[in-house]
Write a protein that holds these residues in place. Structure first.
Motif, mmCIF file in Angstrom:
data_model
loop_
_atom_site.group_PDB
_atom_site.id
_atom_site.type_symbol
_atom_site.label_atom_id
_atom_site.label_comp_id
_atom_site.label_asym_id
_atom_site.label_seq_id
_atom_site.Cartn_x
_atom_site.Cartn_y
_atom_site.Cartn_z
ATOM 1 N N PHE A 109 0.827 -1.217 0.000
ATOM 2 C CA PHE A 109 0.000 0.000 0.000
ATOM 3 C C PHE A 109 0.857 1.261 0.000
ATOM 4 C CE2 PHE A 109 0.709 -0.136 4.609
ATOM 5 C CZ PHE A 109 0.871 1.212 4.908
ATOM 6 N N LYS A 110 2.142 1.115 0.301
ATOM 7 C CA LYS A 110 3.014 2.277 0.358
ATOM 8 C C LYS A 110 3.102 2.992 -1.002
ATOM 9 C CE LYS A 110 4.587 1.636 4.665
ATOM 10 N NZ LYS A 110 4.253 0.280 5.083
ATOM 11 N N ASP A 140 8.655 -1.966 3.348
ATOM 12 C CA ASP A 140 7.966 -1.607 2.109
ATOM 13 C C ASP A 140 8.030 -0.130 1.739
ATOM 14 O OD1 ASP A 140 7.138 -4.251 1.638
ATOM 15 O OD2 ASP A 140 5.575 -4.007 3.144
ATOM 16 N N GLY A 247 1.564 -0.530 12.159
ATOM 17 C CA GLY A 247 2.902 -0.431 12.735
ATOM 18 C C GLY A 247 3.134 0.992 13.218
ATOM 19 N N ASN A 248 3.463 1.869 12.263
ATOM 20 C CA ASN A 248 3.653 3.280 12.589
ATOM 21 C C ASN A 248 2.338 4.048 12.688
ATOM 22 O OD1 ASN A 248 6.130 4.484 13.227
ATOM 23 N ND2 ASN A 248 6.933 3.996 11.201
ATOM 24 N N LEU A 249 1.227 3.379 12.427
ATOM 25 C CA LEU A 249 -0.114 3.955 12.552
ATOM 26 C C LEU A 249 -0.427 5.027 11.506
ATOM 27 C CD1 LEU A 249 -0.257 4.199 16.461
ATOM 28 C CD2 LEU A 249 -1.487 2.559 15.021
ATOM 29 N N GLY A 250 0.323 5.040 10.405
ATOM 30 C CA GLY A 250 0.024 5.992 9.335
ATOM 31 C C GLY A 250 -1.251 5.604 8.595
ATOM 32 N N ASN A 251 -1.357 4.327 8.273
ATOM 33 C CA ASN A 251 -2.527 3.859 7.540
ATOM 34 C C ASN A 251 -3.790 3.999 8.393
ATOM 35 O OD1 ASN A 251 -3.349 2.958 5.053
ATOM 36 N ND2 ASN A 251 -2.906 0.792 5.464
ATOM 37 N N ALA A 299 6.955 -5.349 8.542
ATOM 38 C CA ALA A 299 6.689 -3.928 8.261
ATOM 39 C C ALA A 299 5.880 -3.296 9.398
ATOM 40 C CB ALA A 299 5.964 -3.773 6.938
ATOM 41 N N THR A 378 -2.303 -5.179 3.068
ATOM 42 C CA THR A 378 -1.276 -4.157 2.898
ATOM 43 C C THR A 378 -0.137 -4.570 1.970
ATOM 44 O OG1 THR A 378 -0.376 -4.924 5.011
ATOM 45 C CG2 THR A 378 -1.778 -2.973 5.063
HETATM 46 C C1 LIG Z 1 3.979 -0.195 6.347
HETATM 47 C C2 LIG Z 1 3.215 -1.444 6.406
HETATM 48 C C3 LIG Z 1 2.278 -1.687 7.431
HETATM 49 C C4 LIG Z 1 2.080 -0.735 8.577
HETATM 50 O O1 LIG Z 1 1.539 0.503 8.189
HETATM 51 P P1 LIG Z 1 1.650 1.782 9.150
HETATM 52 O O2 LIG Z 1 1.096 2.904 8.366
HETATM 53 O O3 LIG Z 1 3.108 1.952 9.458
HETATM 54 O O4 LIG Z 1 0.879 1.459 10.380
HETATM 55 C C5 LIG Z 1 1.537 -2.837 7.369
HETATM 56 N N1 LIG Z 1 1.720 -3.749 6.385
HETATM 57 C C6 LIG Z 1 2.622 -3.555 5.407
HETATM 58 C C7 LIG Z 1 2.789 -4.603 4.379
HETATM 59 C C8 LIG Z 1 3.391 -2.406 5.377
HETATM 60 O O5 LIG Z 1 4.287 -2.227 4.395
#
Ligand SMILES: *Cc1c(COP(=O)(O)O)cnc(C)c1O
Length: 432
Positions: A109-110, A140, A247-251, A299, A378
């Motif tokens: 999704f990045k 990612d 993870g970083n809670l951006g999504n 990730a 993701t």
């Molecule tokens: C970055 C990532 C996440 C976590 O997203 P955040 O925005 O950091 O919470 C989850 N799954 C995948 C595959 C990622 O690349």
């Protein structure tokens, strides 16, 4: 009215516009940029015939007064030129929909955030000005940013990733040679990488370089990520629960922004692996930032989620806990989840998506089955062939665009986890 942005650590009178927030990434006081007001969704957003049309309508509104509408439209259409399927699962999983966010060039999704951000940055960079975009990645982000920004005039990229903590496939995507990109393999953790990036912003010797950051701290990545939650809700047809492997809670922050703009949701789930700071915080337990723990969903291996500060600013603890439910999933449960979903539906999920699916399976017993659920998928399972094979007994199918990475030349430098080492690389690259 243009949207104004302030720092999470600043006062409401000190604001910048979108272009400035996009270029800086982090505010000068070390805080994160937050919109003072979230623009409401255009009335007819749900009638958009395609994801791309929806994206243009919403982003043009966000950037009203900051950039010309036709420039924004061209950037968004060029960036988001891949499909965004919403796949319903069957059988015991009826009512659960997988929002596949991995159809971009680097298969996670990045790509949404990185591609949109790079094109908006290129379109708003004054002639003759140069910028060095730094990105710390636990898998990612780096490849999406490197891919999205490579070859864009005036933009250089420095990407940092922790040695031995990304999968071989992810690493390959990070280190293929790209114009204007330097890849650094850091002897440390993801949190070290993130700390080094933050340190570079504060480094007096780097003030002249024009540093920016493409981590999920950059507001320019969150806006495009909020769009696919709208798209999924439109596909599902009514207010859904949205589950975000985090993870970083951006999504997750992107989902909250969509909600604050007017998207009705039945709830949001923050699905985490063993790095459980946020679920602990949500359930009122004693929670503090810690070192990250390595897991199969690497990730999401984040001990100190950078967007936490933004979420708290946007909603505060009480509203956050009312809107968002947390869940923690172990590696054993992640593998079981991949196996179970494959056995019951034939769907092959990657380890990150599997964390989300397992959270949903567990929580659904308390929710009942009447409300549709959207799980953000993701990453593509082919990025994690080792885990997928272990879980389902066969390797995932590999799309051509992923296989092609193995035919390209590579370039990478190993460095220690120190600000001095990073400074030397940035200064050298800026002189070239
Ligand atoms: C970055 C990532 C996440 C976590 O997203 P955040 O925005 O950091 O919470 C989850 N799954 C995948 C595959 C990622 O690349």
């Amino acid at each position: 009215m243009p949207v104004s942005y302030q720092s999470t650590r600043g006062d409401s009178a000190t604001t910048v516009g979108f272009v400035e927030a996009l270029r800086r990434g982090l505010a000068p006081d070390g805080g994160l940029y937050v919109p003072q007001e979230v623009p409401s969704l255009p009335a007819d957003w749900a009638r958009s015939p395609s994801f791309q049309d929806l994206a243009v309508r919403v982003i043009v509104r966000w950037l009203d007064g900051a950039m010309e509408a036709d420039v924004v439209e061209a950037a968004v259409r060029d960036a988001l030129n891949f499909p965004v399927p919403v796949v319903p699962l069957a059988g015991a999983w009826e009512g659960v929909h997988v929002l596949e966010l991995f159809h971009g060039p680097t298969l996670s999704f990045k790509d949404f955030g990185a591609r949109t951000m790079s094109r908006l940055m290129a379109a708003s960079l004054p002639a003759g000005e140069e910028v060095t975009v730094m990105v710390a990645t636990s898998g990612d982000t780096g490849s999406a940013v490197a891919d999205g920004f490579s070859g864009i005039p005036g933009v250089r990229v420095v990407l940092l990733y922790p040695d031995g903590q990304v999968s071989p496939t992810q690493e390959r995507q990070l280190i293929v040679q790209r114009e204007g990109v330097v890849a650094l393999r850091v002897d440390g953790t993801f949190d070290d990488c993130q700390r080094m990036v933050k340190g570079a912003f504060a480094d007096p010797d780097l003030q002249g370089v024009g540093l920016s950051s493409a981590n999920s701290i950059n507001i320019g990545r969150l806006l495009p990520q909020s769009l696919y939650y709208l798209w999924a809700s439109r596909a599902v047809g009514k207010a859904a629960r949205i589950c975000v492997p985090s993870g970083n809670l951006g999504n997750l922050t992107a989902a909250v922004l969509a909600h604050l703009g007017g998207l009705e949701v039945a709830g949001i789930v923050a699905a985490h692996n063993a790095n459980r700071f946020f679920p602990d915080y949500l359930s009122g337990r004693e929670a503090s930032f810690s070192r990250s723990v390595p897991t199969l969903s690497n990730a999401m291996d984040v001990g100190a989620p950078s967007n936490f500060e933004r979420l708290k600013w946007l909603l505060g603890r009480d509203k956050l806990s009312a809107l968002v439910e947390g869940a923690t999933v172990t590696d054993t449960e992640t593998l079981e989840s991949m196996k179970r979903v494959y056995g019951e539906t034939g769907y092959v999920a990657d380890p990150h998506t599997a964390v989300g699916l397992e959270a949903v399976r567990r929580l659904r017993t308390t929710w009942g089955h009447g409300t549709p659920v959207v799980v953000a998928s993701t990453a593509h399972p082919a990025k994690f062939p080792e885990s997928v094979s272990q879980a389902i007994g066969r390797p995932p199918d590999v799309p051509d665009r992923l296989a092609a990475f193995w035919d390209r030349p590579i370039a990478v430098h190993g460095i220690s986890a120190s600000g001095d080492a990073l400074r030397a690389v940035i200064l050298k690259q800026a002189r070239e």
